[in-house]
Design a protein around this motif. Structure first.
Motif, PDB file in Angstrom:
ATOM      1  N   THR A 118       0.835  -1.201   0.000  1.00 36.74           N
ATOM      2  CA  THR A 118       0.000   0.000   0.000  1.00 36.74           C
ATOM      3  C   THR A 118       0.870   1.252   0.000  1.00 36.74           C
ATOM      4  O   THR A 118       0.613   2.207  -0.752  1.00 36.74           O
ATOM      5  N   ALA A 119       1.905   1.239   0.835  1.00 36.65           N
ATOM      6  CA  ALA A 119       2.831   2.375   0.897  1.00 36.65           C
ATOM      7  C   ALA A 119       3.495   2.586  -0.458  1.00 36.65           C
ATOM      8  O   ALA A 119       3.625   3.714  -0.941  1.00 36.65           O
ATOM      9  N   ASN A 120       3.916   1.480  -1.088  1.00 42.05           N
ATOM     10  CA  ASN A 120       4.575   1.588  -2.388  1.00 42.05           C
ATOM     11  C   ASN A 120       3.597   2.088  -3.457  1.00 42.05           C
ATOM     12  O   ASN A 120       3.972   2.847  -4.352  1.00 42.05           O
ATOM     13  N   GLY A 121       2.336   1.666  -3.347  1.00 44.08           N
ATOM     14  CA  GLY A 121       1.324   2.131  -4.294  1.00 44.08           C
ATOM     15  C   GLY A 121       1.093   3.623  -4.176  1.00 44.08           C
ATOM     16  O   GLY A 121       0.959   4.335  -5.185  1.00 44.08           O
ATOM     17  N   ILE A 122       1.066   4.113  -2.935  1.00 45.69           N
ATOM     18  CA  ILE A 122       0.885   5.552  -2.702  1.00 45.69           C
ATOM     19  C   ILE A 122       2.060   6.335  -3.285  1.00 45.69           C
ATOM     20  O   ILE A 122       1.883   7.376  -3.925  1.00 45.69           O
ATOM     21  N   ILE A 123       3.275   5.811  -3.062  1.00 46.40           N
ATOM     22  CA  ILE A 123       4.468   6.469  -3.596  1.00 46.40           C
ATOM     23  C   ILE A 123       4.438   6.496  -5.123  1.00 46.40           C
ATOM     24  O   ILE A 123       4.704   7.529  -5.757  1.00 46.40           O
ATOM     25  N   THR A 124       4.097   5.354  -5.729  1.00 45.52           N
ATOM     26  CA  THR A 124       4.048   5.261  -7.187  1.00 45.52           C
ATOM     27  C   THR A 124       3.048   6.253  -7.771  1.00 45.52           C
ATOM     28  O   THR A 124       3.353   7.002  -8.711  1.00 45.52           O
ATOM     29  N   GLY A 140      13.955  12.040 -13.374  1.00 46.43           N
ATOM     30  CA  GLY A 140      12.774  11.822 -12.552  1.00 46.43           C
ATOM     31  C   GLY A 140      12.285  10.393 -12.619  1.00 46.43           C
ATOM     32  O   GLY A 140      11.933   9.786 -11.598  1.00 46.43           O
ATOM     33  N   ILE A 141      12.279   9.832 -13.819  1.00 43.61           N
ATOM     34  CA  ILE A 141      11.830   8.446 -14.000  1.00 43.61           C
ATOM     35  C   ILE A 141      12.783   7.477 -13.313  1.00 43.61           C
ATOM     36  O   ILE A 141      12.354   6.544 -12.622  1.00 43.61           O
ATOM     37  N   LEU A 142      14.091   7.699 -13.472  1.00 42.14           N
ATOM     38  CA  LEU A 142      15.084   6.822 -12.848  1.00 42.14           C
ATOM     39  C   LEU A 142      15.021   6.910 -11.325  1.00 42.14           C
ATOM     40  O   LEU A 142      15.093   5.894 -10.622  1.00 42.14           O
ATOM     41  N   GLY A 143      14.887   8.142 -10.797  1.00 45.22           N
ATOM     42  CA  GLY A 143      14.795   8.325  -9.350  1.00 45.22           C
ATOM     43  C   GLY A 143      13.560   7.663  -8.785  1.00 45.22           C
ATOM     44  O   GLY A 143      13.607   7.030  -7.718  1.00 45.22           O
ATOM     45  N   SER A 144      12.445   7.782  -9.494  1.00 39.92           N
ATOM     46  CA  SER A 144      11.196   7.163  -9.058  1.00 39.92           C
ATOM     47  C   SER A 144      11.312   5.641  -9.087  1.00 39.92           C
ATOM     48  O   SER A 144      10.874   4.952  -8.158  1.00 39.92           O
ATOM     49  N   ALA A 145      11.899   5.123 -10.169  1.00 39.32           N
ATOM     50  CA  ALA A 145      12.051   3.675 -10.308  1.00 39.32           C
ATOM     51  C   ALA A 145      12.911   3.100  -9.188  1.00 39.32           C
ATOM     52  O   ALA A 145      12.622   2.018  -8.661  1.00 39.32           O
ATOM     53  N   LEU A 146      13.951   3.834  -8.792  1.00 38.80           N
ATOM     54  CA  LEU A 146      14.865   3.347  -7.758  1.00 38.80           C
ATOM     55  C   LEU A 146      14.145   3.153  -6.422  1.00 38.80           C
ATOM     56  O   LEU A 146      14.284   2.102  -5.780  1.00 38.80           O
ATOM     57  N   VAL A 147      13.368   4.146  -6.000  1.00 42.18           N
ATOM     58  CA  VAL A 147      12.690   4.015  -4.710  1.00 42.18           C
ATOM     59  C   VAL A 147      11.608   2.947  -4.764  1.00 42.18           C
ATOM     60  O   VAL A 147      11.426   2.172  -3.816  1.00 42.18           O
ATOM     61  N   ILE A 148      10.897   2.843  -5.893  1.00 37.03           N
ATOM     62  CA  ILE A 148       9.834   1.837  -6.025  1.00 37.03           C
ATOM     63  C   ILE A 148      10.417   0.427  -6.029  1.00 37.03           C
ATOM     64  O   ILE A 148       9.924  -0.462  -5.325  1.00 37.03           O
ATOM     65  N   VAL A 149      11.476   0.216  -6.804  1.00 36.26           N
ATOM     66  CA  VAL A 149      12.115  -1.106  -6.867  1.00 36.26           C
ATOM     67  C   VAL A 149      12.728  -1.471  -5.520  1.00 36.26           C
ATOM     68  O   VAL A 149      12.656  -2.634  -5.088  1.00 36.26           O
ATOM     69  N   ASN A 150      13.322  -0.501  -4.843  1.00 37.57           N
ATOM     70  CA  ASN A 150      13.916  -0.753  -3.524  1.00 37.57           C
ATOM     71  C   ASN A 150      12.876  -1.298  -2.554  1.00 37.57           C
ATOM     72  O   ASN A 150      13.127  -2.267  -1.828  1.00 37.57           O
ATOM     73  N   ILE A 151      11.690  -0.691  -2.544  1.00 30.15           N
ATOM     74  CA  ILE A 151      10.635  -1.158  -1.639  1.00 30.15           C
ATOM     75  C   ILE A 151      10.094  -2.509  -2.090  1.00 30.15           C
ATOM     76  O   ILE A 151       9.765  -3.366  -1.254  1.00 30.15           O
TER      77      ILE A 151
END
Length: 217
Positions: A118-124, A140-151
């Motif tokens: 749920t937390a990852n969905g909110i972030i995405t 922006g896309i790379l930074g977003s992908a990094l945090v999403i993949v990390n979680i």
């Protein structure tokens, strides 16, 4: 808890720091002073009655403390506070509220994959909304992908049964992910300030290295 720091010493230190924060924020401007007062009240609420009334209220108040920290950084002119910044503050409020819920009785149960998802969905969703407003860029896309993949990695490495030390480490990893989230917000909303994102990524790596020796880092 072990008596190293006496309650009186802790109280005196807290009072000094509170007065210092009020003094410094007043020097900045009245807006910063007001936000600081609200933040202090939220902290008192969390440490006081919020958790006793309801754990859920405690989670929300803890998340709100994080959100108000974002607002504090932009308190130079609250009247012109951009909608984008409010969105970012709401996303971080929700994220920390969920992480607080995960940390609740962490010694007794394995972190919920549903809550983390749920937390990852909110972030995405939040990062997509930010980029829809500011424009899609490669950083922006790379930074977003990094945090999403990390979680996602944290989610898929959770086992049904863990020792307390490993569970604490997972919670710590999720808290550390806030650094990546901050960097992602910089790259999506203010890509020209990428140097600050680089600083955050450096701190994230240092935190990972420290966590190998100190599990709570």
């Amino acid at each position: 808890a072990d008596g190293t720091i006496s309650p009186l010493s802790a109280l005196i230190t807290a009072v000094i720091l509170i007065l210092a924060s009020l003094f410094i924020s007043k020097l900045v401007n009245n807006h910063a002073f007001i936000v600081t007062i609200i933040l202090i009240l939220l902290i008192f609420l969390y440490n006081g009655v919020a958790r006793k009334i309801s754990p859920i209220l405690g989670f929300v108040v803890m998340g709100s403390c994080r959100g108000m920290n974002i607002i504090l950084g932009a308190s130079e002119n609250l009247k012109d506070l951009p909608a984008l910044l409010i969105l970012i503050a709401i996303i971080e409020t929700c994220y920390i509220a969920i992480i607080s819920a995960l940390a609740y009785k962490e010694a007794e149960k394995t972190p919920s994959k549903t809550l983390i998802s749920t937390a990852n969905g909110i972030i995405t969703l939040g990062l997509l909304l930010v980029m829809c407003k500011t424009g899609f860029s490669i950083p922006g896309i790379l930074g977003s992908a990094l945090v999403i993949v990390n979680i996602l990695i944290i989610i898929y490495t959770i086992k049904p049964k863990y020792s307390q030390i490993i569970v604490t480490g997972k919670i710590t990893s999720l808290i550390r992910s806030l650094i990546l989230l901050q960097a992602a917000f910089i790259l999506t909303s203010l890509p020209e300030m990428f140097q600050f994102a680089i600083i955050l990524y450096t701190l994230w790596i240092l935190s990972l290295l420290l966590s190998r020796k100190f599990s709570g880092s």
